[in-house]
Design an enzyme around this catalytic site. Structure first.
Site, PDB file in Angstrom:
ATOM      1  CE  LYS A  27       7.052  16.434 -14.995  1.00 15.91           C
ATOM      2  NZ  LYS A  27       7.090  14.918 -15.736  1.00 15.91           N
ATOM      3  NE  ARG A  55      -4.453  -1.722   1.553  1.00 13.87           N
ATOM      4  CZ  ARG A  55      -4.621  -2.631   2.453  1.00 13.87           C
ATOM      5  NH1 ARG A  55      -3.971  -2.748   3.529  1.00 13.87           N
ATOM      6  NH2 ARG A  55      -5.595  -3.531   1.989  1.00 13.87           N
ATOM      7  CD  GLU A  90       9.347  14.479 -23.251  1.00 10.67           C
ATOM      8  OE1 GLU A  90       8.737  15.632 -23.095  1.00 10.67           O
ATOM      9  OE2 GLU A  90       8.899  13.244 -23.478  1.00 10.67           O
ATOM     10  CG  HIS A 132       3.356  13.882 -24.681  1.00  6.60           C
ATOM     11  ND1 HIS A 132       4.104  14.851 -24.852  1.00  6.60           N
ATOM     12  CD2 HIS A 132       3.812  13.045 -23.836  1.00  6.60           C
ATOM     13  CE1 HIS A 132       5.541  15.077 -24.090  1.00  6.60           C
ATOM     14  NE2 HIS A 132       5.177  13.758 -23.621  1.00  6.60           N
ATOM     15  CD  GLU A 155      -1.927  15.629 -17.117  1.00  8.30           C
ATOM     16  OE1 GLU A 155      -0.649  15.484 -17.119  1.00  8.30           O
ATOM     17  OE2 GLU A 155      -2.713  14.841 -17.740  1.00  8.30           O
ATOM     18  CG  HIS A 193       7.995   8.810 -24.888  1.00 12.48           C
ATOM     19  ND1 HIS A 193       6.702   8.891 -25.098  1.00 12.48           N
ATOM     20  CD2 HIS A 193       8.233   9.892 -24.170  1.00 12.48           C
ATOM     21  CE1 HIS A 193       6.035   9.779 -24.432  1.00 12.48           C
ATOM     22  NE2 HIS A 193       7.175  10.535 -23.773  1.00 12.48           N
ATOM     23  NE  ARG A 233       2.221  16.510 -14.063  1.00 17.16           N
ATOM     24  CZ  ARG A 233       2.847  15.561 -13.137  1.00 17.16           C
ATOM     25  NH1 ARG A 233       2.375  15.605 -12.074  1.00 17.16           N
ATOM     26  NH2 ARG A 233       3.836  14.581 -13.605  1.00 17.16           N
ATOM     27  CE  LYS A 249       0.933  13.326 -15.734  1.00 17.82           C
ATOM     28  NZ  LYS A 249       0.930  13.825 -17.046  1.00 17.82           N
ATOM     29  CG  HIS A 304       0.990   8.917 -25.751  1.00 17.15           C
ATOM     30  ND1 HIS A 304       0.517   9.406 -24.672  1.00 17.15           N
ATOM     31  CD2 HIS A 304       2.368   8.974 -25.460  1.00 17.15           C
ATOM     32  CE1 HIS A 304       1.337   9.646 -23.770  1.00 17.15           C
ATOM     33  NE2 HIS A 304       2.571   9.532 -24.398  1.00 17.15           N
ATOM     34  CG  ASN A 326       0.393  15.463 -21.412  1.00 16.43           C
ATOM     35  OD1 ASN A 326       1.278  14.405 -21.338  1.00 16.43           O
ATOM     36  ND2 ASN A 326      -0.323  15.868 -20.380  1.00 16.43           N
TER      37      ASN A 326
HETATM   38  P1  NAD Z   1      14.428   3.911 -21.264  1.00 14.08           P
HETATM   39  O1  NAD Z   1      14.352   3.556 -19.966  1.00 14.08           O
HETATM   40  O2  NAD Z   1      13.940   2.881 -22.217  1.00 14.08           O
HETATM   41  O3  NAD Z   1      15.955   4.123 -21.803  1.00 14.08           O
HETATM   42  C1  NAD Z   1      16.153   4.130 -22.794  1.00 14.08           C
HETATM   43  C2  NAD Z   1      17.463   3.162 -23.227  1.00 14.08           C
HETATM   44  O4  NAD Z   1      18.718   3.724 -22.681  1.00 14.08           O
HETATM   45  C3  NAD Z   1      17.105   1.905 -22.745  1.00 14.08           C
HETATM   46  O5  NAD Z   1      17.715   0.890 -23.544  1.00 14.08           O
HETATM   47  C4  NAD Z   1      18.164   1.854 -21.374  1.00 14.08           C
HETATM   48  O6  NAD Z   1      18.440   0.744 -21.051  1.00 14.08           O
HETATM   49  C5  NAD Z   1      19.023   2.783 -21.884  1.00 14.08           C
HETATM   50  N1  NAD Z   1      20.046   3.436 -21.076  1.00 14.08           N
HETATM   51  C6  NAD Z   1      19.442   4.150 -19.823  1.00 14.08           C
HETATM   52  N2  NAD Z   1      20.349   4.863 -19.362  1.00 14.08           N
HETATM   53  C7  NAD Z   1      21.472   4.626 -19.919  1.00 14.08           C
HETATM   54  C8  NAD Z   1      22.843   5.010 -19.629  1.00 14.08           C
HETATM   55  N3  NAD Z   1      23.204   6.255 -18.794  1.00 14.08           N
HETATM   56  N4  NAD Z   1      23.730   4.479 -20.646  1.00 14.08           N
HETATM   57  C9  NAD Z   1      23.406   3.836 -21.407  1.00 14.08           C
HETATM   58  N5  NAD Z   1      22.271   3.270 -21.997  1.00 14.08           N
HETATM   59  C10 NAD Z   1      21.372   3.729 -20.762  1.00 14.08           C
HETATM   60  O7  NAD Z   1      13.751   5.174 -22.046  1.00 14.08           O
HETATM   61  P2  NAD Z   1      13.522   6.742 -21.649  1.00 14.08           P
HETATM   62  O8  NAD Z   1      13.612   7.477 -22.918  1.00 14.08           O
HETATM   63  O9  NAD Z   1      14.282   7.184 -20.655  1.00 14.08           O
HETATM   64  O10 NAD Z   1      11.952   6.804 -21.030  1.00 14.08           O
HETATM   65  C11 NAD Z   1      11.149   6.552 -21.848  1.00 14.08           C
HETATM   66  C12 NAD Z   1       9.717   6.048 -21.248  1.00 14.08           C
HETATM   67  O11 NAD Z   1       9.513   7.206 -20.046  1.00 14.08           O
HETATM   68  C13 NAD Z   1       8.477   5.850 -21.773  1.00 14.08           C
HETATM   69  O12 NAD Z   1       7.856   4.871 -21.345  1.00 14.08           O
HETATM   70  C14 NAD Z   1       7.744   7.317 -21.467  1.00 14.08           C
HETATM   71  O13 NAD Z   1       6.165   6.828 -21.388  1.00 14.08           O
HETATM   72  C15 NAD Z   1       8.117   7.430 -20.008  1.00 14.08           C
HETATM   73  N6  NAD Z   1       7.820   8.684 -19.534  1.00 14.08           N
HETATM   74  C16 NAD Z   1       7.256   9.037 -18.447  1.00 14.08           C
HETATM   75  C17 NAD Z   1       7.020  10.160 -17.880  1.00 14.08           C
HETATM   76  C18 NAD Z   1       6.634  10.545 -16.884  1.00 14.08           C
HETATM   77  O14 NAD Z   1       6.405  11.773 -16.204  1.00 14.08           O
HETATM   78  N7  NAD Z   1       6.517   9.670 -15.649  1.00 14.08           N
HETATM   79  C19 NAD Z   1       7.453  11.306 -18.764  1.00 14.08           C
HETATM   80  C20 NAD Z   1       8.052  10.955 -19.962  1.00 14.08           C
HETATM   81  C21 NAD Z   1       8.232   9.918 -20.178  1.00 14.08           C
HETATM   82  N1  GLY Z   2       5.218  14.243 -18.515  1.00 15.60           N
HETATM   83  C1  GLY Z   2       4.149  14.722 -18.169  1.00 15.60           C
HETATM   84  C2  GLY Z   2       4.046  15.117 -16.980  1.00 15.60           C
HETATM   85  O1  GLY Z   2       4.656  14.617 -16.040  1.00 15.60           O
HETATM   86  O2  GLY Z   2       3.009  15.615 -16.677  1.00 15.60           O
END
Ligand code: NAD
Ligand code: GLY
Length: 395
Positions: A254, A145, A209, A275, A264, A293, A268, A167, A279, A272
């Site tokens: 942010k 929880r 971003e 997005h 949001e 992404h 907020r 998020k 998406h 997006n």
């Molecule tokens: P990811 O976590 O898949 O990382 C990208 C690649 O880089 C992976 O292959 C990973 O293994 C590799 N990697 C990571 N750090 C590394 C490093 N220092 N050296 C070498 N390789 C490395 O992708 P991402 O682009 O970081 O994140 C994308 C995700 O984030 C999506 O799922 C998206 O929906 C999510 N996201 C979430 C939010 C939120 O607010 N929670 C906001 C934007 C995106």
């Molecule tokens: N990446 C969009 C948010 O965090 O609201």
């Protein structure tokens, strides 16, 4: 970047484990009352992470979750730092990639966390990109929880966006991030050193971003990026201080929005920008690595500006400027480069209809009146959207 005030310099004078570089980390606060937390941006933060994390680890037990790409590069340094701070630490390594954000992997992750005999007060640490941050944050939200967690983002995207704001979530067959929770971390450590091992394509995806914050409401940041973005992305020379400045500016932007509208219900949603289109494109590419992404967001932001122009809301010159800058750093900006023959406006609109921001059946769009003048609207008529998509797909 005159719009952004200078950050205060963090000085933990009593933390002997901190290196000089780490003591100069910049500290930004996410102001959420009792759930406020700090974002530290600096060099060599992994080396001193244990000392930072120890005060948050109430049981002295920490579970680090990372992915198979990050583990061989950065896990040992973190584990050594946790041990040096007197913490007992276990590590779990998940497969790398978007497919890890699934119910199956969540199930496996929680099973392994519980198998370590954790208590609710055990601290989880997400060491990785947005994928690891999102699934670990969600595991923290629902296991026992609610457990505390710390974000140590290792991609530019995670440092400037996903690690901040709480998020968390996973994907399902109906779409991206449709299962999740708002659950804030206790601390974010954005270490510039880990970006040195990041593949160039991933760095660029994260840069989309960064540009987003300029396009939303900070024309000075966007102008600064137009000058410095190419050097920031190419690496070498002065890339490192530029990246750090960009991470600080992005996290500040942010943190401000999240403090105003954590859940949001309003502003907020501006985060997006790009997005809703992005998406849909990611879903069409089945999250198989063809389109990252951040790349989808880059194309989506250009589409949002183009739609704004088409609706008579934005000067064409501003859309051209947004497209030109993203292209100049090497990001994709054109849906036609991805298009499969079976893509149709209806198909993309069906994906958009599953967006979390649909309200009473109406899509939410972030459109723009110019660079740094984005706004939220639910007034885009379905016919206008269909025509825009048809033209964009066939232009
Ligand atoms: P990811 O976590 O898949 O990382 C990208 C690649 O880089 C992976 O292959 C990973 O293994 C590799 N990697 C990571 N750090 C590394 C490093 N220092 N050296 C070498 N390789 C490395 O992708 P991402 O682009 O970081 O994140 C994308 C995700 O984030 C999506 O799922 C998206 O929906 C999510 N996201 C979430 C939010 C939120 O607010 N929670 C906001 C934007 C995106
Ligand atoms: N990446 C969009 C948010 O965090 O609201």
């Amino acid at each position: 970047m005159t719009a952004s005030p200078a950050p205060h310099v963090d000085s933990l004078a009593d933390s002997r484990a901190d290196s000089r570089a780490e003591s100069l980390a910049e500290s930004l606060a996410v102001d959420l009352g009792a759930r406020s937390y700090d974002i530290l941006v600096g060099d060599d933060l992994l080396a001193g992470a244990g000392a930072r994390i120890a005060p948050l680890a109430r049981t002295g037990h920490v579970v680090v979750v990372t992915d198979a790409n990050v583990a061989p590069l950065h896990l040992d340094r973190l584990m050594a730092s946790l041990a040096a701070a007197g913490l007992r630490a276990d590590a779990i390594t998940l497969p790398a990639g978007e497919a890890t954000k699934s119910l199956t992997h969540l199930d496996g992750l929680i099973d392994r966390i519980l198998g370590l005999g954790v208590e609710r007060a055990t601290l989880l640490v997400a060491l990785g990109g947005g994928v690891i941050g999102d699934i670990v944050g969600f595991a923290a939200a629902v296991t026992l929880r609610g457990m505390d967690f710390v974000q140590i983002p290792t991609t530019l995207l995670a440092q400037v966006d996903s690690s901040v704001g709480g998020k968390t979530g996973i994907n399902c067959r109906h779409g991206k991030n449709l299962i999740g929770a708002f659950h804030q971390p206790r601390l974010v450590l954005a270490d510039m050193d880990v970006l040195e091992t990041l593949p160039e394509r991933e760095l660029l995806a994260g840069y989309a971003e960064v540009a987003k914050y300029g396009l939303i409401d900070d024309p000075d940041l966007f102008a600064w990026l137009e000058v410095n973005g190419p050097a920031l992305c190419q690496g070498g020379g002065n890339a490192r201080p530029l990246r750090r400045q960009a991470v600080v500016a992005s996290c500040r932007a942010k943190a401000r929005v999240v403090a105003e509208d954590e859940l949001e219900t309003g502003r907020r949603a501006l985060l997006n920008l790009g997005h809703t289109f992005g998406h849909a494109l990611e879903a069409e590419c089945a999250y198989d690595g063809r389109l990252l992404h951040g790349e989808a967001v880059a194309i989506g932001m250009v589409m949002a500006f183009d739609l704004s122009v088409r609706l008579g809301l934005c000067p064409a010159a501003d859309a051209d400027r947004a497209r030109a800058h993203l292209a100049a750093v090497g990001l994709p900006t054109d849906i036609r480069a991805l298009r499969r023959d079976d893509w149709t406006a209806e198909r993309l609109m069906a994906h958009m209809g599953k967006d979390k921001k649909v309200l009473e059946g109406r899509l939410t769009f972030i459109l723009a009146r110019g660079i740094g003048q984005s706004f939220i609207t639910r007034e885009v008529a379905a016919d206008d959207l269909r025509t825009f998509l048809e033209e964009t797909l066939t232009a």
